[in-house]
Design a protein around this motif. Structure first.
Motif, mmCIF file in Angstrom:
data_model
loop_
_atom_site.group_PDB
_atom_site.id
_atom_site.type_symbol
_atom_site.label_atom_id
_atom_site.label_comp_id
_atom_site.label_asym_id
_atom_site.label_seq_id
_atom_site.Cartn_x
_atom_site.Cartn_y
_atom_site.Cartn_z
ATOM 1 N N PHE A 33 0.605 -1.194 -0.096
ATOM 2 C CA PHE A 33 0.036 0.073 -0.003
ATOM 3 C C PHE A 33 0.841 1.258 -0.011
ATOM 4 C CE2 PHE A 33 -4.197 -1.502 1.237
ATOM 5 C CZ PHE A 33 -3.992 -3.008 1.821
ATOM 6 N N TYR A 35 0.093 5.156 1.208
ATOM 7 C CA TYR A 35 -0.578 6.148 1.974
ATOM 8 C C TYR A 35 0.060 7.499 2.182
ATOM 9 C CZ TYR A 35 -3.532 2.126 3.764
ATOM 10 O OH TYR A 35 -4.306 1.284 4.036
ATOM 11 N N GLN A 41 -5.921 15.526 6.768
ATOM 12 C CA GLN A 41 -6.554 14.638 6.381
ATOM 13 C C GLN A 41 -6.495 13.073 6.840
ATOM 14 O OE1 GLN A 41 -9.148 14.780 4.084
ATOM 15 N NE2 GLN A 41 -8.855 17.117 4.156
ATOM 16 N N LEU A 43 -4.559 9.503 7.324
ATOM 17 C CA LEU A 43 -4.216 8.594 6.333
ATOM 18 C C LEU A 43 -5.105 8.513 5.172
ATOM 19 C CD1 LEU A 43 -2.776 5.993 8.835
ATOM 20 C CD2 LEU A 43 -1.452 6.961 7.183
ATOM 21 N N LEU A 45 -5.513 6.752 1.461
ATOM 22 C CA LEU A 45 -5.092 5.629 0.654
ATOM 23 C C LEU A 45 -4.851 6.233 -0.669
ATOM 24 C CD1 LEU A 45 -4.374 2.501 0.088
ATOM 25 C CD2 LEU A 45 -6.529 2.210 -0.469
ATOM 26 N N TYR A 48 -2.680 0.695 -4.056
ATOM 27 C CA TYR A 48 -2.128 -0.644 -3.453
ATOM 28 C C TYR A 48 -2.165 -1.496 -4.533
ATOM 29 C CZ TYR A 48 -6.781 -2.700 -2.348
ATOM 30 O OH TYR A 48 -8.194 -3.129 -2.603
ATOM 31 N N ARG A 50 -1.499 -5.889 -5.411
ATOM 32 C CA ARG A 50 -1.149 -7.337 -4.803
ATOM 33 C C ARG A 50 -0.613 -8.228 -6.090
ATOM 34 N NH1 ARG A 50 -5.733 -9.170 -2.182
ATOM 35 N NH2 ARG A 50 -4.951 -7.645 -0.710
ATOM 36 N N LEU A 55 -4.248 -2.833 -7.851
ATOM 37 C CA LEU A 55 -5.581 -3.141 -7.482
ATOM 38 C C LEU A 55 -6.464 -1.690 -7.660
ATOM 39 C CD1 LEU A 55 -5.647 -5.865 -4.805
ATOM 40 C CD2 LEU A 55 -5.921 -6.067 -7.244
ATOM 41 N N ASP A 56 -5.826 -0.916 -6.944
ATOM 42 C CA ASP A 56 -7.020 0.452 -6.835
ATOM 43 C C ASP A 56 -5.882 1.745 -6.754
ATOM 44 O OD1 ASP A 56 -9.471 1.330 -4.559
ATOM 45 O OD2 ASP A 56 -8.662 2.522 -6.093
ATOM 46 N N SER A 58 -7.525 4.658 -7.178
ATOM 47 C CA SER A 58 -8.469 5.877 -7.190
ATOM 48 C C SER A 58 -8.196 7.125 -6.153
ATOM 49 C CB SER A 58 -9.907 5.182 -6.901
ATOM 50 O OG SER A 58 -9.870 4.400 -5.690
ATOM 51 N N TYR B 86 -4.773 4.664 15.312
ATOM 52 C CA TYR B 86 -5.788 4.658 14.239
ATOM 53 C C TYR B 86 -6.581 3.417 14.223
ATOM 54 C CZ TYR B 86 -2.888 8.478 12.138
ATOM 55 O OH TYR B 86 -2.563 9.777 11.832
ATOM 56 N N ASP B 95 -10.989 -6.510 -2.083
ATOM 57 C CA ASP B 95 -9.425 -6.978 -2.094
ATOM 58 C C ASP B 95 -8.846 -6.514 -0.815
ATOM 59 O OD1 ASP B 95 -9.613 -6.398 -5.674
ATOM 60 O OD2 ASP B 95 -9.415 -8.498 -4.791
ATOM 61 N N PHE B 100 -8.596 3.845 6.970
ATOM 62 C CA PHE B 100 -8.213 4.150 8.163
ATOM 63 C C PHE B 100 -9.249 5.241 8.731
ATOM 64 C CE2 PHE B 100 -4.207 2.174 9.638
ATOM 65 C CZ PHE B 100 -3.735 1.879 8.470
ATOM 66 N N GLY B 101 -9.548 5.319 9.991
ATOM 67 C CA GLY B 101 -10.180 6.418 10.584
ATOM 68 C C GLY B 101 -8.940 7.590 10.441
ATOM 69 N N LYS B 102 -9.504 8.876 10.919
ATOM 70 C CA LYS B 102 -8.610 9.915 10.903
ATOM 71 C C LYS B 102 -7.455 9.917 12.287
ATOM 72 C CE LYS B 102 -11.297 13.014 7.988
ATOM 73 N NZ LYS B 102 -10.182 13.000 6.826
#
Lengths: 115, 110
Positions: A33, A35, A41, A43, A45, A48, A50, A55-56, A58, B86, B95, B100-102
């Motif tokens: 991943f 981050y 804000q 963390l 994403l 990431y 695999r 995979l993503d 966005s 967190y 997948d 995560f929360g803030k």
């Protein structure tokens, strides 16, 4: 203890310059991943992978950011051109999805400052 | 949409007092939840996973599906517990994307 290694630890660059951040995941981990951490804000994403396949992504501004895994031992995150709002700490994390040690190990991060 | 909410940005607790860091989630399915901790200017570290039902450094967290919560608790706070915490959710429908929360900054007062 096995560690996720990120380089550089710190980077100061001028607006408009290209920035490349690198991550060496733990050997055998199949998920990586990226981050971004900021005070406002938390963390976020960005992308990431695999088994090296994206995979993503966005969460990533695609006009300037790109993420790749050229091989199983290296993940890269590039910003071109960089802007002051990109200033943040960028973390890489690796792990095994739903394996016996499910959970992810984070690197120490790259602290990026764009002036 | 999948979401993790940590309602408190900052929690100050006296040493020796009980600690509860709140985490609520929104997820359509069976969630897998985690707590991560980040000590000052260090990397995030996995603290515990709900599937393990473990206790790490005196912390525990129970998944309450009725209240969609996964609060982190410790009966007696210690100064070394001061850190950023967190809560995270693994989206097993997508997948295993980790959301995560803030975060909540826990400050232990002497």
């Amino acid at each position: 203890d096995a560690r996720v290694t990120q380089t550089p630890r710190h980077k100061v660059t001028e607006m408009g310059q290209e920035v490349t951040m690198r991550c060496q995941p733990i050997l055998g981990h199949n998920t990586v991943f990226w981050y971004r951490q900021t005070m406002m804000q938390g963390l976020e994403l960005l992308a990431y992978f695999r088994n090296r396949a994206p995979l993503d992504d966005s969460g990533m501004p695609k006009d300037r950011f790109s993420a790749e895994m050229p091989d199983a031992t290296l993940a890269t995150l590039k910003i071109q051109p960089s802007e002051p709002r990109d200033s943040a700490v960028y973390f890489c994390a690796s792990g095994l999805a739903r394996g016996p040690n499910y959970g992810y190990t984070f690197g120490s991060g790259t602290r990026l400052t764009v002036v | 949409a999948q979401r993790v909410t940590q309602p408190e940005k900052l929690l100050s607790v006296f040493k020796g007092a009980p600690v509860e860091l709140k985490c609520n989630y929104s997820y359509s399915g069976s969630p897998e939840l985690f707590w991560y901790v980040q000590y000052s200017r260090q990397r995030l570290q996995l603290l515990l996973r709900h599937i393990s039902r473990e206790s790490i450094k005196g912390f525990t967290a129970d998944l309450n599906k009725g209240e969609t919560s996964f609060h982190l608790k410790k009966p007696f706070a210690q100064e070394e517990d001061s850190a950023m915490y967190y809560c995270a959710l693994s989206d097993t429908n997508r997948d295993d994307k980790i959301i995560f929360g803030k975060g909540t900054r826990l400050h232990i007062l002497p």
